[in-house]
Design an enzyme around this catalytic site. Structure first.
Site, PDB file in Angstrom:
ATOM      1  N   LYS C  85       0.854  -1.185   0.000  1.00  0.00           N
ATOM      2  CA  LYS C  85       0.000   0.000   0.000  1.00  0.00           C
ATOM      3  C   LYS C  85       0.892   1.237   0.000  1.00  0.00           C
ATOM      4  O   LYS C  85       1.919   1.274   0.693  1.00  0.00           O
ATOM      5  CB  LYS C  85      -0.878  -0.033   1.255  1.00  0.00           C
ATOM      6  CG  LYS C  85      -1.962   1.032   1.316  1.00  0.00           C
ATOM      7  CD  LYS C  85      -2.842   0.806   2.555  1.00  0.00           C
ATOM      8  CE  LYS C  85      -3.968   1.821   2.679  1.00  0.00           C
ATOM      9  NZ  LYS C  85      -4.818   1.540   3.863  1.00  0.00           N
ATOM     10  N   SER C 160      -9.728   1.470   2.852  1.00  0.00           N
ATOM     11  CA  SER C 160      -8.852   2.259   2.010  1.00  0.00           C
ATOM     12  C   SER C 160      -7.784   1.444   1.281  1.00  0.00           C
ATOM     13  O   SER C 160      -7.185   1.946   0.332  1.00  0.00           O
ATOM     14  CB  SER C 160      -8.152   3.336   2.846  1.00  0.00           C
ATOM     15  OG  SER C 160      -7.303   2.740   3.813  1.00  0.00           O
ATOM     16  N   SER C 184      -9.819  -0.928   7.067  1.00  0.00           N
ATOM     17  CA  SER C 184      -9.247  -0.637   5.747  1.00  0.00           C
ATOM     18  C   SER C 184      -8.551  -1.805   5.074  1.00  0.00           C
ATOM     19  O   SER C 184      -8.211  -1.719   3.894  1.00  0.00           O
ATOM     20  CB  SER C 184      -8.274   0.545   5.829  1.00  0.00           C
ATOM     21  OG  SER C 184      -8.990   1.752   5.771  1.00  0.00           O
TER      22      SER C 184
END
Lengths: 100, 486, 482
Positions: C85, C160, C184
């Protein structure tokens, strides 16, 4: 629309956070924040008098390091990444108060 | 001494009294920063002592320096504080020299609370708290009028100092005179140095004093206070407080009210000036720092630190004062203790010397010596013995001492002999005095008529005749005796 | 060397890749090319990546293959491509948090997990898209454009960590790392049909993870299988002396227990779970309970009365911490600067231009919750609710070893559906939020499909540091589907 927060308060908060909002954005933010605070009112009814605040998920204490020098960053590498640098330092425009 | 002395000294002006509390920031003598491993070192090239934490880079995490905690504990214990469980908070505000836009500082749970500091006079100043926090970077204002922030064209930021460990010591508003404030700062400085917490150099900024000054009519509630910043020497502590107090009295007398504000002491014009008021300054949105955990020293650690503390300046002064028959705030006691030469005076006494005379000699002649003078204590002991025996006058002793100091030691008797110093016998002295009286007949007449100042001329004449070898004290004693007999 | 496996012969599981690379059966370079090829073929549509590290990953794979040829011992992730990420610092490689304010910034240091991955022999293949600064549940709040759900490109991947979830679901990487502050990792895992784990707070170092809400953030694995997730978690979990909130203990040990089953395990059903999950999701949850019961688990009813207050506590605490964590983006030392005549004006211009709407909203909300006069009513109160929630969970865990809930209230929703109503987006986190508040672990396991044939995830929750039991349960659910 609820009136949990005034647009004056939102304007003040935006300023504290160094964000500028247009009038439209201010109205929209006020509306959205009010809506959220409405939703968050569910905890108002809870009796929390005797409850200790919980700031950390884990109950740990006394995490410390020895006073030993570690690697420093390379100044040129860091200043190359800076928006503006001069004479080995970071350059900023004149420092004035918020309302000057 | 450890009991609060009845210090009735109070500064007043137009009936107002002064109330002062001091906030002193000191940089701790650690190798590295409070929350990261880059060096804590003054005077290096800008931005060379930086790391992701002190630069506030994304993803950086603080890890607490154990030595900083220990130094804060040493200082707290030396100030008679309680060491308690403490936490760190974030103080949020934007400023270019504050890299994360928050300062990590102990807020509602400081490491040290409720102590006191006794001034040499015996006056006790309460200590509210001592807390750990990180220093900011340093801004240099370029262009405009001489490096001032106002009117500057731009500023340059150096983050070497960002993250340097500080302890802020907050006194209670117990101080009532500018002199006490100076004595407090000077005593705090001595303690800081004694416990090894800081080098406490006001000129380099490793010790910074902010004074909260207010005035009030005696017995009234505390007045509105102003915080005076930028006080960079012990002398200016007194001057700034004096100025600020008079300013406030002047305003109150003129029927104006005092506005709570931060003021800047200007060393050059000797005045305090309003600093720009930051309108959001009082909304720091403190909350507990989630990246750090509780600091909770156990009794074992606290007691280990306590037992490693040196004898503190107050106790050393007490000992020296007792030994020399002085008060703890006598200048010689203060000066010699501050130089760290009190132990030397004790060793002169142990070597059979006279402590009181040793104290005077050390104060006068050892300014260049450090806390471990190179002159053998026995040599100084011998000199004081000769004085006590009346074999040397004070003036002679001074000259012998100068020689001993210059030679890093020496036998006082031998030096005295080589200089031809011998105790003058009484008849010789009496005849010199006879000579002086007849040569200075006017002065003698005035002296007999009660003009004490006239004695100077008579003593001077004797000294001249003896080429400085007469004992001044003996001369004045004889002159007084003769006057009484006329 | 023609006997190396290539193309379709290359195994899909990270556990197999690592074993084969270490034993010279498959080359890391060939593994990598397979995934780079998939990215090349489909990432224009999915947009899982902000940055594909083609050159760096090829060099790294070659290094791994050389090491194997020289007979060196390699770690548990030898030759395994891992997608990161884009809120994890990679030295000299842009780390953007999908924000304009960090566009072009190259960290001068590596996150601890990056170092751990290198030690384990992994190959970082790229940096994945996210909701700006990890604030969002759809990966639509990205300065570089939204990520699409590989199962249906008109739908969101969740967020996310939507880029990391989509990367695994699309076959761009066998495993990825995400970060989970309120769900997330788990919510996008559920929406993309992959396994996603939020470990116990402090089990994986946060050093080098760009902070959203420090007391809630935790890095965790995403994978196509429970065993791959275990492999990656074991490799990155460790005590880190440079993270003060890191738990003082060794790496988690999970893998050996995956086949132990759930016989005798007490699996809790939360009777007062907040409503809001759609029928298709609830249906799958019931099947999960049934399958575990059939495998020998005991299903017990528990109550977690404060569960329902998690959303409020979270949306006061997380923005409060975020408002402070994101104050450092001020245009002074790195990243974007918009010129202005004085410093405050420069801050305003930079932050107004650099942050997206959702980030600004949360900064304002958090600033408000902490500000003078409101702290006690909002932030202070939320911290007390947090304690209450932790206490309720602790009580539930006296009766149950494991709790089962939906991971997301619904299957993947259409892009744009919730962008105009922030509150509707926040409700996506209802079931995942509590374990961030308590610090306990939680994971989402793909468990069949719901409406429109889209993946449904079941969430397995466990007490702190009981990842082993949590993974055993997840492995059982996974087996029960095959």
């Amino acid at each position: 629309m609820s009136d949990r927060i005034t647009s004056e308060a939102v304007a003040k908060v935006a300023k504290l956070a160094r964000l500028s909002l247009s009038d439209d954005e201010l109205q929209q933010a006020t509306h959205q924040l009010s809506d959220m605070l409405d939703h968050f009112a569910d905890i108002d009814a809870l009796d929390l008098e005797s409850v200790e605040p919980m700031t950390h998920p884990m109950d740990i204490a006394n995490v410390m390091r020895d006073d030993v020098v570690l690697d420093v960053l390379d100044r040129e590498e860091v200043l190359d990444a800076a928006p503006v640098a001069e004479d080995g330092r970071f350059r900023v425009p004149p420092i004035l108060g918020l309302d000057d | 001494m450890s009991e609060k002395a009845a210090d009735t000294e109070v500064w007043t002006s137009n009936g107002y009294e002064l109330v002062v509390g001091l906030e002193v920031h000191v940089e701790l003598l650690t190798r590295t920063k409070l929350f990261s491993g880059s060096p804590n070192h003054f005077g290096d090239d800008p931005n060379t002592n930086i790391d992701p934490v002190s630069l506030g880079l994304p993803g950086a995490l603080p890890v607490l320096n154990r030595q900083a905690v220990e130094l804060a504990m040493r200082l707290g214990l030396a100030l008679n504080c309680t060491i308690q469980r403490s936490t760190f908070a974030r103080k949020n505000y934007f400023y270019p020299d504050m890299p994360k836009a928050y300062q990590i500082s102990q807020y509602d749970e400081p490491i040290s609370v409720d102590g006191w500091l006794d001034l040499p006079s015996g006056f006790r100043v309460g200590i509210e708290r001592g807390h750990l926090e990180e220093d900011t970077g340093k801004s240099t204002h370029m262009g405009g009028a001489g490096g001032r922030i106002h009117g500057s064209d731009y500023s340059l930021i150096d983050f070497n100092r960002a993250g340097v460990p500080l302890v802020e010591i907050v006194s209670r508003p117990d101080i009532r005179t500018p002199e006490q404030a100076k004595a407090y700062v000077s005593e705090l400085r001595a303690i800081l140095i004694a416990v090894g917490a800081s080098d406490a150099k006001m000129e380099e900024g490793s010790m910074r004093v902010d004074a909260n000054v207010s005035v009030r009519l005696p017995g009234a509630e505390l007045g509105t206070r102003c915080e005076v910043k930028n006080v960079n020497s012990i002398r200016s502590v007194g001057r700034a407080i004096e100025y600020e107090a008079q300013r406030q009295v002047g305003m109150l007398e003129a029927g104006e009210s005092i506005r709570q504000e931060t003021r800047h002491w200007d060393e050059n014009d000797g005045r305090t000036h309003t600093l720009r008021s930051k309108e959001d300054a009082d909304d720091y949105r403190y909350f507990q720092e989630p990246d750090l955990v509780v600091v909770d020293p156990d009794v074992g650690w606290i007691e280990t630190v306590r037992s490693s503390l040196p004898v503190l300046p107050a106790a050393r002064r007490q000992l020296l004062a007792e030994l020399t028959g002085q008060t703890t705030d006598a200048e010689a006691v203060l000066v010699v203790t501050e130089r760290g030469q009190d132990e030397y005076v004790l060793s002169v006494a142990q070597a059979g010397g006279d402590a009181a005379r040793a104290l005077v000699h050390v104060k006068e002649a050892f300014a260049e010596q450090g806390d471990d003078p190179s002159i053998p204590a026995a040599d100084l002991a011998k000199l004081t013995s000769l004085e006590i025996d009346g074999a040397l006058t004070a003036t002679q002793a001074k000259q012998v001492l100068a020689e001993i100091v210059a030679g890093n030691g020496g036998d006082a008797a031998a030096i005295a002999a080589s200089k031809g110093f011998e105790a003058m016998d009484d008849s010789e002295l009496q005849s010199m005095i006879d000579g002086a009286i007849s040569a200075q007949a006017d002065a003698w007449a005035k002296f007999c008529a009660g003009d004490g100042k006239a004695m100077g001329a008579l003593v001077g004449a004797v000294m001249k005749a003896s080429r400085g070898q007469a004992d001044g004290k003996a001369v004045t004693a004889i002159l007084n005796e003769r006057r009484q007999n006329t | 060397m023609a006997d190396h496996k290539t193309g379709d012969q290359i195994p899909a599981a990270a556990t197999d890749i690592s074993w084969e690379v270490r034993n010279g059966v498959t080359r890391a370079a060939d593994v990598l090319e397979k995934y780079l090829g998939e990215i090349e073929r489909r990432d224009d549509d999915v947009h899982a990546f902000n940055l594909v590290l083609t050159d760096e990953s090829r060099a790294r794979a070659a290094e791994i293959d050389d090491a194997v040829a020289m007979g060196r011992n390699l770690g548990a992730l030898a030759g395994v491509p891992v997608a990161l990420k884009d809120n994890m610092c990679t030295r000299g490689i842009p780390t953007t948090c999908s924000s304009k304010i960090l566009d072009g910034w190259k960290p001068p240091y590596d996150a601890t997990i990056v170092t751990k991955l290198a030690e384990a022999g992994a190959v970082i293949i790229g940096k994945t898209n996210l909701d700006e600064f990890a604030m969002g549940s759809s990966t639509e709040n990205s300065a570089f454009g939204a990520t699409h759900n590989p199962h249906d490109l008109t739908r969101v991947p969740g967020g996310s960590s939507g880029g990391s979830a989509a990367a695994v679901a699309a076959g761009f990487a066998p495993v990825s790392l995400g970060s989970d502050t309120g769900g997330s990792i788990r919510q996008p895992a559920a929406l993309c049909g992959v396994v996603g784990v939020k470990p116990t707070y402090g089990a994986v170092s946060r050093l080098g993870l760009v902070a959203f809400a420090s007391s809630l953030d935790q890095i965790g694995p995403m994978a196509n299988s429970v065993s791959d997730a275990a492999l990656l978690l074991e490799a990155v979990s460790s005590h880190d002396p440079m993270d003060s909130t890191s738990i003082e203990q060794g790496p988690l040990e999970i893998s050996q227990q995956l086949d132990w089953g759930v016989a005798g395990l007490r699996v809790g059903r939360i009777t007062d779970l907040p409503e809001g999950a759609s029928p298709d999701v609830n249906e799958r949850l019931e099947v999960a309970f049934d399958n575990l019961r059939a495998a020998g688990a005991e299903i017990v009813d528990v109550e977690v009365p404060a569960f329902t207050y998690g959303l409020t506590a979270y949306y006061l605490i997380a923005p409060a911490e975020a408002s402070s964590n994101l104050a450092r983006y001020d245009g002074v030392r790195f990243g974007l600067r918009k010129d202005a005549p004085d410093t405050n004006a420069m801050y305003m211009a930079t932050r107004t231009e650099g942050f997206g709407d959702e980030v600004k909203r949360r900064i304002m909300l958090g600033t408000y919750a902490l500000s003078a006069g409101y702290y006690d009513a909002y932030y202070g109160r939320a911290l007390k609710v947090r304690r209450r929630i932790a206490a309720d969970f602790a009580k539930a865990y006296e009766k149950a070893d494991i709790l089962l809930t939906p991971a997301s209230p619904t299957v993947a929703f259409k892009m744009g559906d919730k962008t105009t109503d922030p509150m509707s987006m926040y409700l996506c986190d209802t079931y995942t939020i509590p374990s961030n508040l308590t610090g306990d672990p939680g994971m989402s396991v793909p468990f069949g499909t719901g409406d429109s044939g889209l993946p449904v995830g079941v969430q397995v929750l466990a007490p702190a540091l009981k990842e082993d039991v949590m993974f055993r349960t997840a492995a059982e659910l996974e087996r029960s589907m095959s």
